[in-house]
Design an enzyme around this catalytic site. Structure first.
Site, PDB file in Angstrom:
ATOM      1  N   CYS A   1      46.399  60.579 -75.338  1.00 48.63           N
ATOM      2  CA  CYS A   1      45.687  59.514 -76.053  1.00 48.63           C
ATOM      3  C   CYS A   1      44.180  59.736 -76.118  1.00 48.63           C
ATOM      4  O   CYS A   1      43.477  58.980 -76.788  1.00 48.63           O
ATOM      5  CB  CYS A   1      45.981  58.151 -75.426  1.00 48.63           C
ATOM      6  SG  CYS A   1      47.693  57.644 -75.665  1.00 48.63           S
TER       7      CYS A   1
ATOM      8  N   HIS B   1      42.959  50.129 -91.333  1.00 45.76           N
ATOM      9  CA  HIS B   1      42.743  51.445 -91.937  1.00 45.76           C
ATOM     10  C   HIS B   1      41.352  52.005 -91.623  1.00 45.76           C
ATOM     11  O   HIS B   1      40.638  52.466 -92.519  1.00 45.76           O
ATOM     12  CB  HIS B   1      43.014  51.417 -93.445  1.00 45.76           C
ATOM     13  CG  HIS B   1      44.475  51.381 -93.745  1.00 45.76           C
ATOM     14  ND1 HIS B   1      45.201  50.207 -93.746  1.00 45.76           N
ATOM     15  CD2 HIS B   1      45.361  52.369 -94.023  1.00 45.76           C
ATOM     16  CE1 HIS B   1      46.457  50.469 -94.029  1.00 45.76           C
ATOM     17  NE2 HIS B   1      46.598  51.791 -94.193  1.00 45.76           N
TER      18      HIS B   1
ATOM     19  N   GLU C   1      50.919  48.249 -79.593  1.00 50.06           N
ATOM     20  CA  GLU C   1      50.620  49.529 -80.243  1.00 50.06           C
ATOM     21  C   GLU C   1      51.882  50.310 -80.569  1.00 50.06           C
ATOM     22  O   GLU C   1      51.822  51.328 -81.256  1.00 50.06           O
ATOM     23  CB  GLU C   1      49.655  50.358 -79.418  1.00 50.06           C
ATOM     24  CG  GLU C   1      50.125  50.755 -78.058  1.00 50.06           C
ATOM     25  CD  GLU C   1      49.087  51.595 -77.338  1.00 50.06           C
ATOM     26  OE1 GLU C   1      49.497  52.619 -76.758  1.00 50.06           O
ATOM     27  OE2 GLU C   1      47.902  51.252 -77.339  1.00 50.06           O
TER      28      GLU C   1
END
Length: 122
Positions: A23, A67, A112
């Site tokens: 990550c 986005h 997530e």
């Protein structure tokens, strides 16, 4: 006590530079966000609050991050954009919208993935 909740989604990329694992590299998520609020009363219309208004407030906040690469946003300049920090930031953004309503914002959930998420309650 009535507990109301609405759900929305946003897509974003991020990386966690202080995390030592996969990550720490740039990657993306389709985040699910659930906000929860509580109210003591129901109005003459039979509702504690309008779900459409809750969704509108949430969508306005999420439009700031949808986005994007979260690391590039001012909201996360001083802290990494982990799910935990996203949830606390959203709570701060949304809380004032409930100040003049019969509801109290109680929690923000940020998922997530379908199997991993966080709940922020102040």
């Amino acid at each position: 006590m009535y507990q109301l909740f609405v759900e929305e989604h946003f897509d974003a990329a991020h990386y966690l530079p202080e995390y030592h694992g996969k990550c720490e590299r740039l990657h993306g998520h389709s985040f699910k966000v659930v906000i929860r609020a509580e109210g003591l009363t129901v109005g003459n219309d039979g509702m504690a609050y309008d779900f459409a208004e809750m969704k509108r407030h949430l969508r306005e906040a999420l439009n700031q991050v949808d986005h994007t690469c979260l690391n590039e946003l001012e909201q996360f300049a001083a802290r990494p954009p982990s799910s935990e920090n996203i949830a606390s930031w959203l709570y701060g953004e949304l809380g004032p919208h409930f100040d003049e309503t019969p509801l109290r914002l109680t929690a923000v959930e940020v998922w997530e993935s379908p199997t991993a998420g966080v709940v922020y309650t102040p």
